[in-house]
Write a protein that holds these residues in place. Structure first.
Motif, mmCIF file in Angstrom:
data_model
loop_
_atom_site.group_PDB
_atom_site.id
_atom_site.type_symbol
_atom_site.label_atom_id
_atom_site.label_comp_id
_atom_site.label_asym_id
_atom_site.label_seq_id
_atom_site.Cartn_x
_atom_site.Cartn_y
_atom_site.Cartn_z
ATOM 1 N N UNK A 66 0.771 -1.271 0.102
ATOM 2 C CA UNK A 66 0.224 -0.058 -0.027
ATOM 3 C C UNK A 66 0.845 1.089 -0.050
ATOM 4 N N UNK A 67 2.210 1.061 0.309
ATOM 5 C CA UNK A 67 3.107 2.428 0.358
ATOM 6 C C UNK A 67 3.349 2.727 -0.981
ATOM 7 N N UNK A 68 3.002 1.791 -1.864
ATOM 8 C CA UNK A 68 3.324 2.420 -3.459
ATOM 9 C C UNK A 68 2.354 3.122 -3.911
ATOM 10 N N UNK A 69 1.233 3.176 -3.112
ATOM 11 C CA UNK A 69 -0.175 3.854 -3.704
ATOM 12 C C UNK A 69 0.288 5.572 -3.836
ATOM 13 N N UNK A 70 -0.210 5.998 -4.857
ATOM 14 C CA UNK A 70 -0.059 7.458 -5.120
ATOM 15 C C UNK A 70 -1.093 8.388 -4.432
ATOM 16 N N UNK A 71 -2.177 7.450 -3.814
ATOM 17 C CA UNK A 71 -3.407 8.175 -3.070
ATOM 18 C C UNK A 71 -3.369 7.801 -1.687
ATOM 19 N N UNK A 72 -2.335 7.459 -1.027
ATOM 20 C CA UNK A 72 -2.114 7.334 0.185
ATOM 21 C C UNK A 72 -1.099 7.886 0.856
ATOM 22 N N UNK A 73 -1.321 8.619 2.192
ATOM 23 C CA UNK A 73 -0.188 9.265 2.973
ATOM 24 C C UNK A 73 -0.591 8.665 4.258
ATOM 25 N N UNK A 74 0.759 8.238 4.742
ATOM 26 C CA UNK A 74 1.030 7.650 5.779
ATOM 27 C C UNK A 74 1.852 8.661 6.957
ATOM 28 N N UNK A 75 1.174 8.967 8.094
ATOM 29 C CA UNK A 75 1.909 9.774 8.908
ATOM 30 C C UNK A 75 2.185 8.878 10.167
ATOM 31 N N UNK A 76 3.368 8.877 10.515
ATOM 32 C CA UNK A 76 3.651 7.932 11.820
ATOM 33 C C UNK A 76 4.594 8.732 12.732
ATOM 34 N N UNK A 77 3.898 8.810 13.971
ATOM 35 C CA UNK A 77 4.758 9.128 15.278
ATOM 36 C C UNK A 77 5.198 8.020 16.103
ATOM 37 N N UNK A 78 6.668 7.755 16.127
ATOM 38 C CA UNK A 78 7.226 6.640 16.820
ATOM 39 C C UNK A 78 7.842 7.214 18.019
ATOM 40 N N UNK A 79 7.403 6.550 19.111
ATOM 41 C CA UNK A 79 8.184 6.761 20.324
ATOM 42 C C UNK A 79 9.447 6.379 20.092
ATOM 43 N N UNK A 80 10.462 7.215 20.759
ATOM 44 C CA UNK A 80 11.895 6.813 20.577
ATOM 45 C C UNK A 80 12.147 5.406 21.364
ATOM 46 N N UNK A 81 11.399 5.089 22.329
ATOM 47 C CA UNK A 81 11.398 3.640 22.983
ATOM 48 C C UNK A 81 11.395 2.558 22.014
ATOM 49 N N UNK A 82 10.624 2.851 21.052
ATOM 50 C CA UNK A 82 10.482 1.753 20.059
ATOM 51 C C UNK A 82 11.684 1.282 19.464
ATOM 52 N N UNK A 83 12.483 2.231 19.226
ATOM 53 C CA UNK A 83 13.590 2.087 18.410
ATOM 54 C C UNK A 83 14.793 1.358 19.114
ATOM 55 N N UNK A 84 14.607 1.285 20.386
ATOM 56 C CA UNK A 84 15.579 0.659 21.206
ATOM 57 C C UNK A 84 15.821 -0.754 21.633
ATOM 58 N N UNK A 85 14.739 -1.535 21.664
ATOM 59 C CA UNK A 85 15.045 -2.918 22.087
ATOM 60 C C UNK A 85 15.683 -3.506 20.803
ATOM 61 N N UNK A 86 16.701 -4.408 21.263
ATOM 62 C CA UNK A 86 17.289 -5.237 20.342
ATOM 63 C C UNK A 86 16.414 -6.221 19.514
#
Length: 286
Positions: free
Chosen positions: A160-180
């Protein structure tokens, strides 16, 4: 930008349910009051509003006329009611996909806007195959025999990310970037992938840094789904350990939309977000 009409009956069932909820609440009536006024059986309206069933065109006409709808608007809604009860030819539900998630997958394909807030994991649409395999391998979702199928499903969703009629806005908490998750190599690959996705014109990615402290939506991840085909309709999706909730009542959806505006305002801008992702990658996963 042209938006094509969706083919999924569940999409129209959702529209009908959302309209019934909105009209009934605006009238100040309870479900029981409407059922009595329209000569409906007990709990029928509750079933329609919670997507357990969908009204026939005749029943939908009685309900919408009760709420004072007429003319072209009534015709449009009855058209939705008819499509909600259709069964597309060749429709197949993958048995590996939990029933509670199948609706989200279908809605995601019809969406024109997705606002996603992630607290603990990278959003599914942004995950690499290795990261997804590690998450599913933890045994949270389904039986072991189905996990590779679920990995394939998640990768297929990302089309779906290839669709030209879809916009995705993501807010990701820094915490989600830390677990290995899956090991340091997997995490470095995953963070590289986030940087690449942030450069796509139909994706806006922000990181909510840990030093922000208290914020709206503490402890609650969610997605707001909007549809170009029905601009007045929005659905909030929240996931539990063993299921999901689909929130359609306008006042409740509005509360989540307000929370999301605050989250966007509290998060880093797009370029500082990318720099933070790169910093975490280089410091934690060299």
């Amino acid at each position: 930008m042209m938006t094509t009409e969706p083919r999924e009956p569940m999409f129209y069932r959702l529209i009908v349910a959302a309209e019934l909820i909105q009209r009934r609440k605006a009238s100040g009536e309870s479900q029981e009051q409407v059922e009595r006024a329209c000569n409906l059986g007990p709990s029928l309206l509750s079933n329609y509003e919670t997507l357990k069933s969908s009204p026939s065109v005749a029943t939908a006409k009685v309900l919408f006329e009760h709420f004072g709808i007429s003319g072209p608007e009534l015709s449009t809604l009855l058209g939705y009611a008819k499509k909600a009860r259709s069964r597309p030819k060749g429709a197949v539900v993958d048995p590996a996909i939990p029933e509670w998630f199948e609706l989200y997958r279908r809605l995601e394909r019809q969406a024109s806007e997705l606002d996603v807030f992630a607290l603990t994991l990278i959003p599914g649409l942004f995950q690499t195959r290795s990261y997804t395999r590690a998450v599913l391998g933890a045994g949270v979702y389904g039986e072991a025999a189905n996990r590779e199928q679920l990995v394939d499903v998640r990768m297929e969703r990302q089309s779906v990310l290839e669709k030209d009629d879809l916009h995705v806005w993501a807010v990701i908490k820094e915490t989600a970037l830390l677990p290995v998750v899956g090991g340091r190599k997997v995490m470095r690959e995953q963070l590289d992938h986030l940087v690449e996705l942030a450069a796509q014109p139909n994706i806006t990615l922000q990181v909510l840094p840990n030093d922000v402290g208290a914020h709206m939506s503490m402890g609650t991840e969610f997605a707001v789904i909007r549809f170009g085909f029905a601009p007045g309709l929005a659905v909030v999706y929240t996931e539990r350990f063993d299921g999901a909730d689909y929130i359609r009542a306008p006042h409740s959806v509005g509360a989540y939309e307000t929370a999301y505006r605050h989250l966007k305002a509290a998060a880093l801008g797009e370029e500082p977000s990318v720099r933070l992702i790169q910093q975490i990658r280089d410091e934690r996963y060299p």
